[in-house]
Design a protein around this motif. Structure first.
Motif, mmCIF file in Angstrom:
data_model
loop_
_atom_site.group_PDB
_atom_site.id
_atom_site.type_symbol
_atom_site.label_atom_id
_atom_site.label_comp_id
_atom_site.label_asym_id
_atom_site.label_seq_id
_atom_site.Cartn_x
_atom_site.Cartn_y
_atom_site.Cartn_z
ATOM 1 N N ILE A 194 65.154 65.671 84.845
ATOM 2 C CA ILE A 194 66.601 65.519 84.087
ATOM 3 C C ILE A 194 66.421 65.292 82.664
ATOM 4 O O ILE A 194 67.705 65.493 82.090
ATOM 5 N N ARG A 195 65.227 65.090 82.174
ATOM 6 C CA ARG A 195 64.994 65.096 80.839
ATOM 7 C C ARG A 195 64.893 66.313 80.304
ATOM 8 O O ARG A 195 64.195 67.197 80.962
ATOM 9 N N PRO B 32 77.131 54.146 86.497
ATOM 10 C CA PRO B 32 77.313 55.064 85.410
ATOM 11 C C PRO B 32 78.666 55.715 85.036
ATOM 12 O O PRO B 32 79.483 55.989 86.002
ATOM 13 N N CYS C 137 74.711 68.056 85.124
ATOM 14 C CA CYS C 137 73.532 67.603 86.155
ATOM 15 C C CYS C 137 72.923 68.552 87.009
ATOM 16 O O CYS C 137 73.605 69.323 87.654
ATOM 17 N N LYS D 271 71.506 61.762 74.601
ATOM 18 C CA LYS D 271 72.246 62.978 73.995
ATOM 19 C C LYS D 271 72.324 64.130 74.857
ATOM 20 O O LYS D 271 71.494 64.444 75.885
#
Ligand code: 5AD
Ligand code: SF4
Length: 444
Positions: free
Chosen positions: A50-51, A269, A168, A341
């Protein structure tokens, strides 16, 4: 001779859960866990996609491991190396091409097949790439035995996501939504509690989309599941993560009113406070929808504290859009939150959008947003000073003579006291508060 397995985990709680289950799967093969990669017989990197730069980080980690693998081989031994998790799922072939010394590459849906994969590698039948989404759900094939769960345990009830938010990768790496059966979940929860767990965090990428088969043959939602779990003797606290605002159904909201075990803290979220950006993100709800859901939750449970995720600098985000995110934060008030970000994930729709935001603008917005969130978190923590709160103690803290626990709102609390406090929920009078933790003393 006892063999050793070293598992290194990146990313979310789902991965933490998966790593624990991988240890369970290889335990019957004679592998005991070790913290040392260098002398392990099996090293598993359980990765997160995910990062940013996840793949590069993996390759540098593999590069550091390679000399140890070679040394072991030179000494007549063998170190099997496996890459698991979402990077494996997304970039399996690339991993095998760039790091041919990796023996096994498998995704989050196939680790129950580890014994077969290990057997194949041991036979010398070549490296394994196993990134299918098999029809037979892995949960049915996982062994029951678990390594000691600790006071606060994770229990995976749902996996995958069909939402396709445009930023995503999860729908691509974790696959379609799948819910376990209520019976399997209750059995696992009972085993966890029997092994000493007092708190269970129910996990899923989209946990409140849970729709598991009930013992009566009907489909149960998460609210009904919590009613069943709350009947388990000795289970003091229930939590769940991660939720999507669209699946915050009335039965789940009512469970917050009706079940004292369900903790008054929710990670929900929202990503952005701008309707235009929410639309571009394919979130399928507006900022006011989110405000309304929070109002309902707080009507059901007035002391509910909220956490969230925010993305700044999504493609096309204007100053006005960003201001709407700040406004939503001011309106809702968060006890804590994560903010990121926007970063391009290859293969996702947002990565191909042409109106990407300059890095410097993202930096500036992230700083402003994080400052506001930090102020809220500080204020929330300070509001605890002087209050006496129930704290569930997880175990000793690194500070000599101190114990570590959590409030109902997930705040970390450090208290001087004996080790026998572990596993107990005790009243603590809070005397000091920082951004990330509270301190206090046991109320007498
Ligand atoms: N860029 C930035 N943040 C992201 N997240 C997921 N994908 C991205 C991306 N491409 C964040 C979201 C999500 C959290 C787990 O990670 O906020 O809720
Ligand atoms: Fe990713 Fe969550 Fe959106 Fe699913 S709901 S696509 S996991 S951000």
């Amino acid at each position: 001779m006892q063999k050793k397995v070293h598992i290194k985990t990146w990313g979310c709680q789902m991965n933490v859960y998966d790593s624990a289950r991988m240890a369970d799967v290889v335990a019957p093969l004679g592998f005991a866990p070790t913290d040392e990669a260098a002398d392990a017989d099996l090293v598993i990197f359980n990765t997160c996609h995910i990062r940013e730069k996840a793949t590069e980080k993996l390759f540098s980690e593999l590069g550091r491991l390679r000399p140890h693998q070679q040394a072991k081989q030179d000494a007549g031994g063998r170190m099997m190396v496996a890459v698991a998790g979402c990077v494996a799922q997304a970039e399996g072939a690339e991993i095998q091409r760039r790091a041919p010394f990796v023996d096994m590459v498998f995704g989050p849906q196939t680790y129950h097949q580890l014994p077969e994969m290990i057997a194949r590698v041991t036979r010398g039948a070549g490296a394994v790439l196993n990134t299918e989404f098999p029809p037979e759900p892995k949960f049915d094939a996982l062994p029951e035995d678990r390594t000691a769960p600790g006071i606060s345990a994770f229990l995976s009830v749902q996996e995958g996501c069909d939402k396709f938010c445009t930023f995503c990768v999860v729908p691509y790496t974790r696959g379609a939504e799948y819910s376990r059966s209520v019976q399997a979940i209750v059995d696992e929860a009972q085993r966890l509690v029997a092994a000493g767990a007092r708190e269970i965090t129910v996990l899923g990428q989209n946990v409140n989309a849970f729709h598991g088969e009930g013992p009566d043959g009907t489909v149960w939602g998460l609210g009904r599941l919590f009613h069943r779990l709350a009947e388990i003797d000795g289970l003091q606290r229930l939590r769940y993560t991660t939720s999507h605002p669209r699946d915050m159904g009335d039965d789940l909201i009512a469970a917050h009113r009706d079940l004292p075990q369900l903790m008054p803290f929710l990670h929900l979220p929202v990503q952005s406070g701008s309707d235009a950006i929410l639309e571009a993100m394919n979130r399928k709800h507006t900022a006011d929808d989110y405000r309304r859901i929070v109002d309902k939750l707080r009507t059901a449970r007035p002391n509910l504290a909220l956490s969230s995720d925010f993305i700044v600098g999504f493609p096309g985000e204007t100053d006005k859009d960003f201001e709407a995110s700040l406004q939503l934060i001011r309106d809702v008030g968060f006890a804590q939150a994560y903010s990121f970000k926007y970063s391009r994930r290859p293969g996702t729709p947002a990565a191909a959008m042409t109106n990407q935001i300059a890095e410097a603008v993202k930096d500036e917005r992230l700083q402003a947003l994080q400052q506001l969130l930090r102020d809220q978190q500080d204020a929330f923590n300070r509001s605890m000073i002087g209050q006496t709160l129930p704290v569930l103690f997880d175990g000793p803290s690194r500070r000599e003579g101190h114990m570590y626990g959590r409030t109902a709102f997930m705040q970390a609390v450090y208290v001087e006291g004996p080790a026998r406090m572990q596993g107990h929920e005790l009243p603590v009078t809070i005397t000091a508060a920082g951004t990330n933790s509270l301190t206090g003393h046991i109320a007498v």
